[in-house]
Scaffold this motif. Structure first.
Motif, PDB file in Angstrom:
ATOM      1  N   ASP A   1      -4.408   0.910  -4.439  1.00  0.00           N
ATOM      2  CA  ASP A   1      -4.731   0.627  -3.238  1.00  0.00           C
ATOM      3  C   ASP A   1      -6.425   0.600  -3.130  1.00  0.00           C
ATOM      4  OD1 ASP A   1      -2.260   1.003  -2.416  1.00  0.00           O
ATOM      5  OD2 ASP A   1      -2.632   3.024  -1.469  1.00  0.00           O
TER       6      ASP A   1
ATOM      7  N   TYR B   1       0.855  -1.190   0.051  1.00  0.00           N
ATOM      8  CA  TYR B   1       0.152  -0.128   0.016  1.00  0.00           C
ATOM      9  C   TYR B   1       1.054   1.291  -0.042  1.00  0.00           C
ATOM     10  CZ  TYR B   1      -4.178  -2.514   0.750  1.00  0.00           C
ATOM     11  OH  TYR B   1      -5.632  -3.001   0.726  1.00  0.00           O
TER      12      TYR B   1
ATOM     13  N   ARG C   1      -7.455  -2.919  -4.021  1.00  0.00           N
ATOM     14  CA  ARG C   1      -6.978  -4.036  -3.012  1.00  0.00           C
ATOM     15  C   ARG C   1      -7.818  -3.972  -1.945  1.00  0.00           C
ATOM     16  NH1 ARG C   1      -1.706  -2.095  -2.708  1.00  0.00           N
ATOM     17  NH2 ARG C   1      -0.380  -2.860  -4.132  1.00  0.00           N
TER      18      ARG C   1
END
Length: 312
Positions: free
Chosen positions: A121, A114, A124
């Motif tokens: 990000d 991250y 995810r």
């Protein structure tokens, strides 16, 4: 006949995913906003579904009855990638959908942590939603779209100055896949039940930045001056600078992607092209000789750095 719902069905990628699914005999439902319905081509196996991810799970549920696979080709910020796709996932769970292909379509999201790329990000964070979901996630990674990578947003080609810019040595291979090839692969993967719960990496071509410059010069028939902007450390420092000075995230996300592309952490792994032999990728040379030739002339309009870039 497999029934697939495609969100973002009139976008640059989504419309081609719809076409490729129809070519493969799927029954396709296209989720579109009211103003975009007329953009859909007529087809006996295509059903327009008027709606928006912002409508919420309850409103989306009516479009998902009987759907086996959802493909999301939307783009945007957290309100779309996280909130909107979450609503679509919740509706899919209630309808008994088997699988969902989220809107990843990027470099290897899990090769780095991250904080490197804000868009990675977001993807995810949404991927974590599948940990407790009855819907299996099938993620498609393709590297970079040349349509974007050679456009203004990535600051590689400057057709007015005839320059080709890079960070680092430019010798590490990067992954590029055209939007039409991504759509073709996505359609095949969406209809392949073996991809449930998997990360599927496919690629059009691997080549270094220096090799990409050679292809640009060969296709354009002119010299492009090589501009070395600095080391990869310099690139990371430039990304950090822009994150503090930029008025919007659009001014640094492309360089964030380049960090992972150029240091190898975003490289595709376990490429599965052989699983889909009927999809024949377009080479960079072929792309540049056709649609990609538009990169060689200055665009008629300037890309606004507060908006999502539009592919050729």
């Amino acid at each position: 006949m497999t029934t697939v719902l495609v969100a973002g069905a009139t976008g640059s990628l989504g419309r081609q995913v719809v076409e490729k699914l129809l070519d493969r005999g799927a029954d396709v439902r296209a989720l579109v906003r009211p103003a975009s319905v007329d953009e859909l081509a007529a087809h006996p196996n295509l059903t327009p579904c008027v709606g928006d991810l912002a409508d919420g799970a309850d409103a989306l549920a009516r479009h998902l009855d009987g759907v086996e696979v959802v493909v999301s080709a939307v783009q945007g910020g957290p309100e779309v990638i996280i909130d909107g796709q979450r609503a679509l996932l919740r509706a899919a769970e209630g309808a008994g959908v088997h699988r969902m292909v989220p809107s990843d379509f990027s470099i290897n999201l899990h090769g780095y942590g991250y904080g490197v790329n804000v868009l990675s990000d977001l993807r995810r964070v949404f991927a974590d939603e599948f940990a407790t979901s009855s819907v299996a996630r099938t993620s498609v990674a393709i590297g970079a779209f040349p349509e974007y990578f050679l456009g203004a947003v990535h600051e590689v080609l400057d057709p007015a100055a005839s320059t080709f810019s890079l960070w680092g040595e430019g010798t590490r291979p990067i992954d590029v896949t055209t939007i039409p090839d991504t759509a073709a692969h996505t359609a095949a993967i969406a209809l392949d039940p073996k991809t449930a719960g998997r990360e599927v990496h496919v690629v059009g071509q691997r080549l270094s930045m220096l090799e990409l410059r050679d292809e640009v010069e060969a296709a354009s028939g002119r010299r492009w001056e090589l501009v070395r902007k600095g080391t990869l450390r310099d690139l990371r420092e430039e990304v950090a600078r822009r994150r503090f000075t930029a008025s919007t995230m659009f001014q640094c996300v492309a360089l964030q992607a380049q960090v992972a592309m150029f240091d190898g952490t975003g490289s595709l792994r376990d490429v599965r092209n052989a699983d889909y032999p009927d999809v024949v990728p377009t080479s960079v040379a072929a792309y540049l000789a056709d649609r990609g030739a538009a990169h060689f002339t200055p665009p008629d309009t300037t890309w606004g750095r507060d908006e999502w870039p539009t592919a050729l």
